[in-house]
Design a protein around this motif. Structure first.
Motif, mmCIF file in Angstrom:
data_model
loop_
_atom_site.group_PDB
_atom_site.id
_atom_site.type_symbol
_atom_site.label_atom_id
_atom_site.label_comp_id
_atom_site.label_asym_id
_atom_site.label_seq_id
_atom_site.Cartn_x
_atom_site.Cartn_y
_atom_site.Cartn_z
ATOM 1 N N SER A 109 0.832 -1.188 0.000
ATOM 2 C CA SER A 109 0.000 0.000 0.000
ATOM 3 C C SER A 109 0.869 1.240 0.000
ATOM 4 N N GLY A 129 2.431 4.332 -4.732
ATOM 5 C CA GLY A 129 1.316 3.413 -4.938
ATOM 6 C C GLY A 129 1.393 2.737 -6.296
ATOM 7 N N MET A 145 -3.264 -2.672 -2.288
ATOM 8 C CA MET A 145 -4.466 -2.115 -1.657
ATOM 9 C C MET A 145 -4.304 -0.596 -1.608
ATOM 10 N N HIS A 146 -5.175 0.107 -2.326
ATOM 11 C CA HIS A 146 -5.100 1.572 -2.321
ATOM 12 C C HIS A 146 -5.484 2.074 -0.929
ATOM 13 N N PRO A 147 -4.670 2.951 -0.321
ATOM 14 C CA PRO A 147 -4.941 3.361 1.058
ATOM 15 C C PRO A 147 -6.267 4.097 1.241
ATOM 16 N N ALA A 171 -8.886 1.502 1.105
ATOM 17 C CA ALA A 171 -8.791 0.691 2.327
ATOM 18 C C ALA A 171 -9.671 1.273 3.427
#
Length: 192
Positions: free
Chosen positions: A50, A56, A76-78, A81
């Motif tokens: 992440s 990213g 996983m894109h923050p 998330a």
């Protein structure tokens, strides 16, 4: 179009700064990198990367390389998330959080929930005293180097170093697992 500078010399300067950053990163490889390799090798769940912005984008590539070479991984894109994607994280996972400053708000905001889940957290950052470095269980620190951007603002040297560090991680882990050409072929049925 006429420029007030030598275009080729300017481009070579970018190459030189990024090559210097790679050399410094290579020389700085130590116990923290070996620990990261062991964490990934011993991971019973998935490896999740992440990061926000340019890190990213690099994280997506690192996750793809890990998966391609036999280690279940995804990006996983923050921001996503914080809107439900944290449901993909389990305590068996290793979550690698990338931010050169170690202060990207979207990334640091994940820490309380990740700590509650109980997964392994790893910071990859250039700032050992950053929030991310303090909050994560393990760390990989970049040495100090200059961004190749003439304004010293755009992530350039740092993202190149992160990309190559990710390649090194994926390939070293794959080699340690004795991943073969046959395994690679099974994961690439459409490849040449």
């Amino acid at each position: 179009m006429e420029h007030r500078f030598d275009v080729r010399a300017e481009a070579r300067g970018v190459f030189n700064k990024e090559i210097e950053a790679l050399q410094k990163t290579r020389e700085a490889l130590g116990d923290d990198f070996e620990n990261l390799v062991e964490l990934v090798l011993n991971c019973r769940g998935k490896v999740i990367l992440s990061g926000m912005g340019k890190p990213g984008h690099i994280g997506s590539k690192i996750a793809a390389s890990l998966a391609s070479l036999g280690t279940p991984a995804f990006f996983m894109h923050p921001a996503e998330a914080m809107h439900g994607d944290l449901g993909m994280v389990t305590k068996e996972d290793v979550v690698i959080l990338m931010s050169y400053s170690g202060e990207s708000e979207e990334v640091t905001r994940l820490m309380p929930v990740l700590q509650e889940i109980g997964c392994v957290t790893v910071a990859i950052t250039g700032k050992p005293n950053s929030t991310l470095a303090r909050e994560c269980m393990y760390h990989v620190f970049f040495p100090e180097f200059e961004e190749a951007c003439y304004m010293h603002l755009a992530p350039t040297s740092s993202t190149t170093s992160l990309l190559v560090l990710g390649d090194a991680l994926a390939l070293v882990v794959s080699r340690a697992k004795n991943y073969t050409k046959e395994n690679f072929g099974r994961n690439h049925p459409a490849g040449a």
